[in-house]
Design a protein around this motif. Sequence first.
Motif, PDB file in Angstrom:
ATOM      1  N   GLU A  30      37.612  32.105  47.985  1.00  0.00           N
ATOM      2  CA  GLU A  30      36.228  32.025  48.436  1.00  0.00           C
ATOM      3  C   GLU A  30      35.535  30.789  47.864  1.00  0.00           C
ATOM      4  OE1 GLU A  30      32.117  34.709  48.583  1.00  0.00           O
ATOM      5  OE2 GLU A  30      33.916  35.522  47.637  1.00  0.00           O
ATOM      6  N   GLN A  70      37.858  36.568  50.850  1.00  0.00           N
ATOM      7  CA  GLN A  70      37.521  37.625  49.895  1.00  0.00           C
ATOM      8  C   GLN A  70      38.641  38.657  49.807  1.00  0.00           C
ATOM      9  OE1 GLN A  70      33.779  38.782  51.625  1.00  0.00           O
ATOM     10  NE2 GLN A  70      32.588  37.356  50.365  1.00  0.00           N
ATOM     11  N   ARG A  71      39.300  38.927  50.927  1.00  0.00           N
ATOM     12  CA  ARG A  71      40.436  39.857  50.920  1.00  0.00           C
ATOM     13  C   ARG A  71      41.582  39.293  50.085  1.00  0.00           C
ATOM     14  NH1 ARG A  71      45.241  40.531  53.032  1.00  0.00           N
ATOM     15  NH2 ARG A  71      45.136  38.548  54.176  1.00  0.00           N
ATOM     16  N   ASP A  80      41.344  37.115  47.677  1.00  0.00           N
ATOM     17  CA  ASP A  80      40.934  37.139  46.269  1.00  0.00           C
ATOM     18  C   ASP A  80      41.109  38.537  45.678  1.00  0.00           C
ATOM     19  OD1 ASP A  80      40.235  34.460  45.913  1.00  0.00           O
ATOM     20  OD2 ASP A  80      38.216  34.769  46.719  1.00  0.00           O
ATOM     21  N   HIS A  81      40.782  39.555  46.474  1.00  0.00           N
ATOM     22  CA  HIS A  81      40.923  40.930  45.994  1.00  0.00           C
ATOM     23  C   HIS A  81      42.393  41.276  45.773  1.00  0.00           C
ATOM     24  CE1 HIS A  81      40.041  45.149  45.386  1.00  0.00           C
ATOM     25  NE2 HIS A  81      40.940  45.464  46.311  1.00  0.00           N
ATOM     26  N   GLU A  82      43.254  40.844  46.674  1.00  0.00           N
ATOM     27  CA  GLU A  82      44.684  41.112  46.515  1.00  0.00           C
ATOM     28  C   GLU A  82      45.221  40.444  45.251  1.00  0.00           C
ATOM     29  OE1 GLU A  82      46.827  39.954  49.972  1.00  0.00           O
ATOM     30  OE2 GLU A  82      46.189  41.694  51.160  1.00  0.00           O
ATOM     31  N   SER A 131      30.209  36.354  47.681  1.00  0.00           N
ATOM     32  CA  SER A 131      30.351  37.165  46.469  1.00  0.00           C
ATOM     33  C   SER A 131      29.563  36.537  45.337  1.00  0.00           C
ATOM     34  CB  SER A 131      31.825  37.274  46.072  1.00  0.00           C
ATOM     35  OG  SER A 131      32.604  37.799  47.116  1.00  0.00           O
ATOM     36  N   THR A 140      35.395  36.598  54.961  1.00  0.00           N
ATOM     37  CA  THR A 140      35.935  37.935  54.695  1.00  0.00           C
ATOM     38  C   THR A 140      37.423  37.865  54.368  1.00  0.00           C
ATOM     39  OG1 THR A 140      34.292  38.962  56.154  1.00  0.00           O
ATOM     40  CG2 THR A 140      36.267  40.242  55.649  1.00  0.00           C
ATOM     41  N   LEU A 147      43.532  39.759  42.586  1.00  0.00           N
ATOM     42  CA  LEU A 147      42.965  40.469  41.440  1.00  0.00           C
ATOM     43  C   LEU A 147      43.751  41.749  41.150  1.00  0.00           C
ATOM     44  CD1 LEU A 147      40.784  40.834  39.302  1.00  0.00           C
ATOM     45  CD2 LEU A 147      39.322  41.863  41.061  1.00  0.00           C
ATOM     46  N   VAL A 148      44.062  42.513  42.180  1.00  0.00           N
ATOM     47  CA  VAL A 148      44.809  43.765  42.006  1.00  0.00           C
ATOM     48  C   VAL A 148      46.195  43.470  41.427  1.00  0.00           C
ATOM     49  CG1 VAL A 148      45.889  45.695  43.223  1.00  0.00           C
ATOM     50  CG2 VAL A 148      43.561  44.994  43.815  1.00  0.00           C
ATOM     51  N   ALA A 192      38.395  36.529  40.956  1.00  0.00           N
ATOM     52  CA  ALA A 192      37.061  37.036  41.268  1.00  0.00           C
ATOM     53  C   ALA A 192      36.601  38.017  40.192  1.00  0.00           C
ATOM     54  CB  ALA A 192      37.087  37.726  42.630  1.00  0.00           C
ATOM     55  N   ASP A 193      35.305  38.293  40.214  1.00  0.00           N
ATOM     56  CA  ASP A 193      34.676  39.255  39.297  1.00  0.00           C
ATOM     57  C   ASP A 193      34.656  38.725  37.861  1.00  0.00           C
ATOM     58  OD1 ASP A 193      34.365  40.842  41.514  1.00  0.00           O
ATOM     59  OD2 ASP A 193      36.103  42.107  41.081  1.00  0.00           O
TER      60      ASP A 193
END
Length: 229
Positions: A13, A41-42, A44-46, A6, A38, A48-49, A92-93
């Motif tokens: 990550e 990253q999953r 990290d996305h969780e 990313s 992967t 973030l949400v 992330a982001d």
Amino acid sequence: MNLLFSELPGRFERHLMRKHDNPLFQASQNQLTQEQLTEAQRLDHEELVAYIESLRKLVGEAVALGPHEQSDVILELKERLDKAYENACRLADDQTPNKQAIMKLVEVIMRAVWKGAGNDTLAHQELQQEEAARKTHYALLEHPLVADLLDPDSLILQNELLPVLLSAEQDEFETAITLFDPAQLSELCRQGEDLFGAAAESEAWQKAKQRFDILQGVLDSLGREGENA
């Protein structure tokens, strides 16, 4: 294999990236598959949400504060906003908009706290110290490594700490070592002596050895300060 990293990774990550192809870690640790990446990253996305949802609720509470709210309620909310800022620095982001929103809310709350302090000189002094400390703390958190080290649920294990520090970018390394007291620095230096017992041939090892020399210099300086105190 070309791994798909990313551009702005989160803490899971980032931790894998620090170990990937890093000769300071054992071969079993520094090899990374796309599946592992992967999964990080999953996660990290969780995070973030979940964070965005919790931040919305927190902002809603701050906006709903009444003009005559109890001081303990206000200060408890400010502490939660400070923690939300810390958490944003690990995600992330690009979290700049969220961090700016948190800072604005903290400023509003602090204005109310200052107003409540009236003409109390001691309270003013304490508030000035608190604001200076928060500004310094926020600045430290702009370094992802520092944010990850200060994480109560840090992914950086004790036996990974020295390799992570020595392979960090120079500015992050110099900032991160300010988090440690003399006893902790002494232990890191002891571990470094074992780590560099073998010949350092690669460029990465040479770079890490230079960082280790800086670490020892900081410890020596602190020791001299203690003797002169």
